[in-house]
Design a protein around this motif. Structure first.
Motif, mmCIF file in Angstrom:
data_model
loop_
_atom_site.group_PDB
_atom_site.id
_atom_site.type_symbol
_atom_site.label_atom_id
_atom_site.label_comp_id
_atom_site.label_asym_id
_atom_site.label_seq_id
_atom_site.Cartn_x
_atom_site.Cartn_y
_atom_site.Cartn_z
ATOM 1 N N ALA A 124 0.829 -1.200 0.000
ATOM 2 C CA ALA A 124 0.000 0.000 0.000
ATOM 3 C C ALA A 124 0.868 1.257 0.000
ATOM 4 N N ILE A 125 1.942 1.240 0.798
ATOM 5 C CA ILE A 125 2.877 2.368 0.795
ATOM 6 C C ILE A 125 3.517 2.504 -0.581
ATOM 7 N N LEU A 126 3.931 1.380 -1.148
ATOM 8 C CA LEU A 126 4.559 1.390 -2.467
ATOM 9 C C LEU A 126 3.623 1.942 -3.533
ATOM 10 N N ASP A 127 2.354 1.544 -3.510
ATOM 11 C CA ASP A 127 1.409 2.009 -4.519
ATOM 12 C C ASP A 127 1.254 3.528 -4.474
ATOM 13 N N LYS A 128 1.229 4.100 -3.272
ATOM 14 C CA LYS A 128 1.137 5.559 -3.156
ATOM 15 C C LYS A 128 2.396 6.231 -3.704
ATOM 16 N N VAL A 129 3.539 5.612 -3.457
ATOM 17 C CA VAL A 129 4.791 6.159 -3.989
ATOM 18 C C VAL A 129 4.784 6.109 -5.504
ATOM 19 N N LEU A 130 4.333 4.997 -6.070
ATOM 20 C CA LEU A 130 4.305 4.865 -7.535
ATOM 21 C C LEU A 130 3.448 5.948 -8.175
ATOM 22 N N GLU A 131 2.352 6.304 -7.515
ATOM 23 C CA GLU A 131 1.471 7.347 -8.045
ATOM 24 C C GLU A 131 2.144 8.715 -8.065
ATOM 25 N N SER A 132 3.157 8.898 -7.214
ATOM 26 C CA SER A 132 3.807 10.208 -7.087
ATOM 27 C C SER A 132 5.039 10.358 -7.990
ATOM 28 N N LEU A 133 5.407 9.317 -8.723
ATOM 29 C CA LEU A 133 6.630 9.369 -9.524
ATOM 30 C C LEU A 133 6.474 10.260 -10.750
ATOM 31 N N PRO A 134 7.565 10.842 -11.240
ATOM 32 C CA PRO A 134 7.510 11.630 -12.492
ATOM 33 C C PRO A 134 7.022 10.765 -13.651
ATOM 34 N N ASP A 135 6.447 11.410 -14.661
ATOM 35 C CA ASP A 135 5.861 10.689 -15.789
ATOM 36 C C ASP A 135 6.857 9.764 -16.472
ATOM 37 N N VAL A 136 8.098 10.237 -16.643
ATOM 38 C CA VAL A 136 9.088 9.409 -17.343
ATOM 39 C C VAL A 136 9.366 8.124 -16.579
#
Length: 236
Positions: A124-136
């Protein structure tokens, strides 16, 4: 007795080599320091740390336990934490966590408890981080999956000799620039090591930050950036 400046110089150089990942050289320097002063506590712990980084965990465990004090003396939290990390590298997670707790009892500020999470909670923590990553980087994630494992293993270190038991993440596969020229033979994947990341921060938010930094770094490798370029881009 005054400290031996030669021993101090050897330990200083050994620490620099350890930090630079030059583990064989660091081991030689700490061995020389211990030859000059066999009772030097810092040199003994430093040498064991290097054995751990070189995946010589059986030897490291034997040596760190040889430093356990008599029952009338209080243990050193640095020694306890080091034994815990060696046990963790061997997959003895329950025993490792008992020692992490003991190191915390002895020195709470210097040795915080790991931020342990369940597999679902970490995801769940990882999924939130993935959503915050730059588009590239998010585009790269669509091509290269993220897998979570408890700890690195000696087997993965055979593929990537620079990997230590303490690494937070790893890109395995072929970079974008090498795809046509030199396929690796392995599927592209980014590995995250949950137990190491849980020890990288003092809170869930700090762990999330370390996950993000690690993902940016490893997907930077996939995109073909070297270490110097990653540092320049702020992904080091």
């Amino acid at each position: 007795m005054a400290p031996d400046p030669t021993v101090d110089a050897l330990i200083d150089e050994g620490d620099k080599s350890l930090e630079a990942g030059e583990y064989e050289r660091a081991l030689q320097l700490f061995d020389q320091a211990l030859q000059a002063d066999p009772e030097h506590w810092g040199a003994a712990l430093g040498r064991i740390e290097i054995l751990q980084m070189l995946w010589r965990t059986d030897e490291a465990l034997r040596d760190v336990r040889a430093l356990i004090p008599a029952t009338t003396e209080e243990d050193d939290p640095e020694r306890v934490d080091l034994e815990a990390r060696i046990l963790e590298a061997r997959g003895e997670f329950g025993n490792a966590d008992k020692l992490f707790a003991r190191a915390h009892e002895l020195a709470p500020r210097e040795y915080p408890l790991p931020v342990r999470t369940t597999a679902a909670d970490f995801r769940a923590i990882l999924d939130k981080v993935l959503e915050s990553l730059p588009d590239v980087i998010r585009s790269a994630v669509a091509q290269v999956p993220v897998l979570v494992e408890s700890k690195p293993t000696a087997a993965i270190a055979e593929r990537a000799p620079h990997i230590t038991p303490e690494v937070l993440g790893l890109f395995v596969g072929t970079t974008v620039g090498e795809k046509v020229v030199a396929p690796s033979g392995y599927p592209n994947v980014v590995l995250l090591y949950q137990r190491n990341l849980e020890r990288a921060g003092r809170s869930r938010s700090e762990v999330a930050k370390e996950i993000k930094i690690t993902l940016l770094h490893e997907y930077g490798h996939y995109l073909g950036f070297d270490e110097e370029e990653l540092e320049h881009l702020g992904l080091g």
